[in-house]
Design a protein around this motif. Structure first.
Motif, mmCIF file in Angstrom:
data_model
loop_
_atom_site.group_PDB
_atom_site.id
_atom_site.type_symbol
_atom_site.label_atom_id
_atom_site.label_comp_id
_atom_site.label_asym_id
_atom_site.label_seq_id
_atom_site.Cartn_x
_atom_site.Cartn_y
_atom_site.Cartn_z
ATOM 1 N N ARG A 56 0.801 -1.224 0.000
ATOM 2 C CA ARG A 56 0.000 0.000 0.000
ATOM 3 C C ARG A 56 0.835 1.275 0.000
ATOM 4 O O ARG A 56 0.456 2.287 0.581
ATOM 5 C CB ARG A 56 -0.981 -0.009 1.161
ATOM 6 C CG ARG A 56 -1.959 -1.163 1.052
ATOM 7 C CD ARG A 56 -2.983 -1.106 2.117
ATOM 8 N NE ARG A 56 -3.815 -2.305 2.057
ATOM 9 C CZ ARG A 56 -4.814 -2.519 2.856
ATOM 10 N NH1 ARG A 56 -5.129 -1.632 3.770
ATOM 11 N NH2 ARG A 56 -5.512 -3.626 2.748
ATOM 12 N N ARG A 59 -0.965 3.195 -5.321
ATOM 13 C CA ARG A 59 -2.139 2.576 -5.946
ATOM 14 C C ARG A 59 -1.728 2.090 -7.339
ATOM 15 O O ARG A 59 -0.852 2.695 -7.970
ATOM 16 C CB ARG A 59 -3.279 3.574 -6.087
ATOM 17 C CG ARG A 59 -3.898 4.021 -4.786
ATOM 18 C CD ARG A 59 -5.080 4.986 -5.009
ATOM 19 N NE ARG A 59 -5.018 5.739 -6.253
ATOM 20 C CZ ARG A 59 -4.402 6.918 -6.408
ATOM 21 N NH1 ARG A 59 -3.791 7.478 -5.377
ATOM 22 N NH2 ARG A 59 -4.409 7.540 -7.570
ATOM 23 N N HIS A 101 -8.559 -1.839 -0.092
ATOM 24 C CA HIS A 101 -7.451 -2.321 -0.916
ATOM 25 C C HIS A 101 -7.982 -3.066 -2.149
ATOM 26 O O HIS A 101 -7.495 -2.858 -3.265
ATOM 27 C CB HIS A 101 -6.537 -3.221 -0.087
ATOM 28 C CG HIS A 101 -5.275 -3.623 -0.772
ATOM 29 N ND1 HIS A 101 -4.445 -2.740 -1.418
ATOM 30 C CD2 HIS A 101 -4.700 -4.834 -0.921
ATOM 31 C CE1 HIS A 101 -3.413 -3.383 -1.923
ATOM 32 N NE2 HIS A 101 -3.544 -4.661 -1.647
#
Length: 118
Positions: A56, A59, A101
């Motif tokens: 993370r 993106r 996510h």
């Protein structure tokens, strides 16, 4: 933080070499990687993108990959998309509560082009 070796195991891919893992896990800052023909540059670049997304740090749709040839661009784009799909399956199977996510993984793809096309 998922290591490059852990990620490759989750995706059922060969474990990166020590040198590849160092590139994959390097900090988010400018860097130069010099490697010869057949050293795994394309695979390492694809693994780097997936590692950044899996941890993370970025993106998928925030990634821009640039190469010199259309052939290299097509190969890199294909590998990145395939690895991100594999990662999405892992998240869906093992971490279904990570909805944000998952939505990022479904929302967009990295852009991979030649320098000339960009």
């Amino acid at each position: 933080m998922i290591s490059a070796a852990q990620l490759s195991a989750l995706l059922r891919l060969p474990t990166p070499t020590t040198e590849q893992a160092a590139v994959i896990e390097s900090p988010l800052e400018p860097a130069v990687v010099i490697a010869g023909a057949g050293s795994g540059k394309t695979e390492t670049m694809a693994a780097r993108v997936v590692w950044l997304v899996a941890n993370r740090l970025v993106r998928p749709d925030a990634v821009l990959g640039l190469t010199f040839t259309r052939k290299a661009s097509a190969e890199l784009g294909k590998r990145i998309r395939r690895r991100l799909t594999q990662w999405r399956y892992v998240v869906e199977r093992d971490r279904p509560d990570e909805r944000e996510h998952l939505s990022e993984l479904l929302a967009g793809e990295p852009t991979v082009l030649t320098y000339a096309a960009y």
